[in-house]
Design a protein around this motif. Structure first.
Motif, PDB file in Angstrom:
ATOM      1  N   HIS A   1       0.860  -1.285   0.060  1.00 49.31           N
ATOM      2  CA  HIS A   1      -0.010   0.028   0.082  1.00 49.31           C
ATOM      3  C   HIS A   1       0.741   1.212  -0.141  1.00 49.31           C
ATOM      4  O   HIS A   1       0.642   2.230  -0.675  1.00 49.31           O
ATOM      5  CB  HIS A   1      -0.838  -0.157   1.185  1.00 49.31           C
ATOM      6  CG  HIS A   1      -2.010   0.718   1.144  1.00 49.31           C
ATOM      7  ND1 HIS A   1      -3.029   0.788   2.238  1.00 49.31           N
ATOM      8  CD2 HIS A   1      -2.391   1.830   0.336  1.00 49.31           C
ATOM      9  CE1 HIS A   1      -4.056   1.633   1.895  1.00 49.31           C
ATOM     10  NE2 HIS A   1      -3.845   2.365   0.760  1.00 49.31           N
TER      11      HIS A   1
ATOM     12  N   HIS B   1      -3.562   9.230   1.591  1.00 48.98           N
ATOM     13  CA  HIS B   1      -2.664   8.377   2.292  1.00 48.98           C
ATOM     14  C   HIS B   1      -1.599   8.873   3.305  1.00 48.98           C
ATOM     15  O   HIS B   1      -1.488   8.280   4.292  1.00 48.98           O
ATOM     16  CB  HIS B   1      -2.230   7.456   1.193  1.00 48.98           C
ATOM     17  CG  HIS B   1      -2.882   6.426   0.505  1.00 48.98           C
ATOM     18  ND1 HIS B   1      -3.724   6.883  -0.806  1.00 48.98           N
ATOM     19  CD2 HIS B   1      -3.169   5.427   0.327  1.00 48.98           C
ATOM     20  CE1 HIS B   1      -4.465   6.122  -1.258  1.00 48.98           C
ATOM     21  NE2 HIS B   1      -4.115   4.944  -0.545  1.00 48.98           N
TER      22      HIS B   1
ATOM     23  N   TRP C   1     -13.479   6.581   0.254  1.00 48.48           N
ATOM     24  CA  TRP C   1     -12.938   6.928   1.734  1.00 48.48           C
ATOM     25  C   TRP C   1     -14.069   7.064   2.509  1.00 48.48           C
ATOM     26  O   TRP C   1     -15.042   7.833   2.032  1.00 48.48           O
ATOM     27  CB  TRP C   1     -11.951   7.950   1.548  1.00 48.48           C
ATOM     28  CG  TRP C   1     -10.695   7.708   1.052  1.00 48.48           C
ATOM     29  CD1 TRP C   1     -10.358   7.371  -0.354  1.00 48.48           C
ATOM     30  CD2 TRP C   1      -9.524   7.478   1.822  1.00 48.48           C
ATOM     31  NE1 TRP C   1      -9.136   7.187  -0.614  1.00 48.48           N
ATOM     32  CE2 TRP C   1      -8.342   7.197   0.678  1.00 48.48           C
ATOM     33  CE3 TRP C   1      -8.774   7.450   3.090  1.00 48.48           C
ATOM     34  CZ2 TRP C   1      -6.965   6.881   1.216  1.00 48.48           C
ATOM     35  CZ3 TRP C   1      -7.676   7.233   3.581  1.00 48.48           C
ATOM     36  CH2 TRP C   1      -6.851   6.803   2.615  1.00 48.48           C
TER      37      TRP C   1
ATOM     38  N   GLN D   1     -10.207   8.887  -5.121  1.00 48.82           N
ATOM     39  CA  GLN D   1      -9.251   9.384  -4.292  1.00 48.82           C
ATOM     40  C   GLN D   1      -9.527  10.910  -4.023  1.00 48.82           C
ATOM     41  O   GLN D   1      -8.728  11.565  -3.509  1.00 48.82           O
ATOM     42  CB  GLN D   1      -7.816   9.197  -4.785  1.00 48.82           C
ATOM     43  CG  GLN D   1      -7.371   8.020  -4.742  1.00 48.82           C
ATOM     44  CD  GLN D   1      -7.160   7.554  -3.449  1.00 48.82           C
ATOM     45  OE1 GLN D   1      -7.215   8.126  -2.370  1.00 48.82           O
ATOM     46  NE2 GLN D   1      -6.803   6.042  -3.711  1.00 48.82           N
TER      47      GLN D   1
ATOM     48  N   ASP E   1      -9.431   4.204   4.288  1.00 48.19           N
ATOM     49  CA  ASP E   1      -9.408   4.100   3.083  1.00 48.19           C
ATOM     50  C   ASP E   1     -10.277   2.735   2.894  1.00 48.19           C
ATOM     51  O   ASP E   1      -9.763   1.612   3.628  1.00 48.19           O
ATOM     52  CB  ASP E   1      -7.757   3.534   2.830  1.00 48.19           C
ATOM     53  CG  ASP E   1      -7.582   3.238   1.340  1.00 48.19           C
ATOM     54  OD1 ASP E   1      -8.560   3.069   0.408  1.00 48.19           O
ATOM     55  OD2 ASP E   1      -6.391   3.500   0.884  1.00 48.19           O
TER      56      ASP E   1
ATOM     57  N   HIS F   1      -7.584  -2.627  -2.112  1.00 51.81           N
ATOM     58  CA  HIS F   1      -6.008  -2.793  -2.119  1.00 51.81           C
ATOM     59  C   HIS F   1      -5.797  -2.373  -0.626  1.00 51.81           C
ATOM     60  O   HIS F   1      -4.603  -2.943  -0.075  1.00 51.81           O
ATOM     61  CB  HIS F   1      -5.119  -1.908  -2.745  1.00 51.81           C
ATOM     62  CG  HIS F   1      -5.415  -0.263  -2.713  1.00 51.81           C
ATOM     63  ND1 HIS F   1      -5.683   0.504  -3.414  1.00 51.81           N
ATOM     64  CD2 HIS F   1      -5.173   0.439  -1.353  1.00 51.81           C
ATOM     65  CE1 HIS F   1      -5.391   1.741  -3.232  1.00 51.81           C
ATOM     66  NE2 HIS F   1      -5.289   1.789  -2.074  1.00 51.81           N
TER      67      HIS F   1
HETATM   68 MN    MN Z   1      -5.156   3.328  -0.668  1.00 52.87          MN
END
Ligand code: MN
Length: 252
Positions: free
Chosen positions: A50, A104, A154, A173, A195, A199
């Motif tokens: 990640h 992130h 998110w 994102q 998140d 992934h």
């Molecule tokens: Mn991510």
């Protein structure tokens, strides 16, 4: 050298060796803990991929996106936070990679090994009670936002313009600092994000997103989230995504 310090050093060397993020103002910030420090709640392999692959790709993409803009932009954490408001207007790459880098970077520092996770500060706890009725009702509502976000995205806890706390979710994102998203969300200064892209959990939790969301509560860095709330969001400032809110280079 203690084992955990050695692991952090290794993580830093991985980042330095990666190199793909050095062609522009933005760089991949090192994690403030070892990749396996959040186990068993979030596994080390997921964290490694990640951070070194997914997050690194967003940083490289953002550097590419700002290269053509002609703007001189600082790559520090404060600049990255401020960038979010105009990211959509700057085009798809700025939106996707600018959001990807910010989301992130904030996510990593809002996590902590379980033994250091702590509790919300009295001020944040009071604001949570006021907005949601109780801490467990807040957790329920946040988990619902995270579970029902269709596809990738998110879930967020943040401060609305009126000063109250609220929960929302955004796609891909995107984040709730962005203007002009073109769909329903609650505009806010986020203090905590989760998140929910596959992934982030698929290696350990497979298709069971609710189990990942439940595990997440064990590793929330509440002292950091409380600082995000008290020092930045309550004052109307987007949260710089570093351990204490300062500059990347100084803190990491
Ligand atoms: Mn991510």
């Amino acid at each position: 050298m203690r084992r955990e310090h050695f692991q952090i050093l290794c993580a830093t060397l991985v980042v330095l060796a990666h190199g793909s993020t050095s062609d522009g103002p933005f760089s991949l910030p090192a994690l403030p803990y070892a990749y396996n420090a959040l186990e068993p709640h979030i596994d080390g392999e997921t964290m490694t991929i990640h951070h070194t692959k997914h997050h690194a790709t967003y940083v490289a993409g953002l550097n590419g996106a700002v290269k053509g803009s002609g703007d001189v932009i600082s790559g520090d954490a404060v600049a990255l936070a401020k960038f979010q408001a105009t990211a959509v207007a700057q085009g798809t790459a700025a939106r996707n990679h600018g959001g990807g880098h910010y989301n992130h970077a904030l996510f990593w520092v809002n996590l902590s090994p379980a033994e250091k996770a702590g509790k919300p500060s009295p001020a944040l706890a009071a604001a949570i009670d006021k907005a949601f009725g109780s801490f467990s009702k807040f957790q329920e509502e946040f988990a619902k936002a995270a579970t029902t976000r269709f596809g990738s995205g998110w879930a967020w806890l943040g401060v609305r313009q009126d000063g109250g706390l609220a929960i929302t979710s955004t796609a891909n994102q995107d984040n709730p600092l962005m203007a002009g998203l073109g769909y329903d969300f609650v505009a806010m200064i986020p203090v905590l994000g989760l998140d929910v892209w596959e992934h982030a959990y698929y290696l350990k939790y497979r298709n069971k997103r609710p189990d990942y969301i439940k595990a997440f509560w064990n590793v929330v860095n509440w002292s950091k989230v409380s600082r995000n709330y008290e020092t930045y969001a309550k004052a109307g400032q987007p949260v710089p995504p570093t351990p204490t809110g300062g500059n990347h280079a100084a803190e990491l």
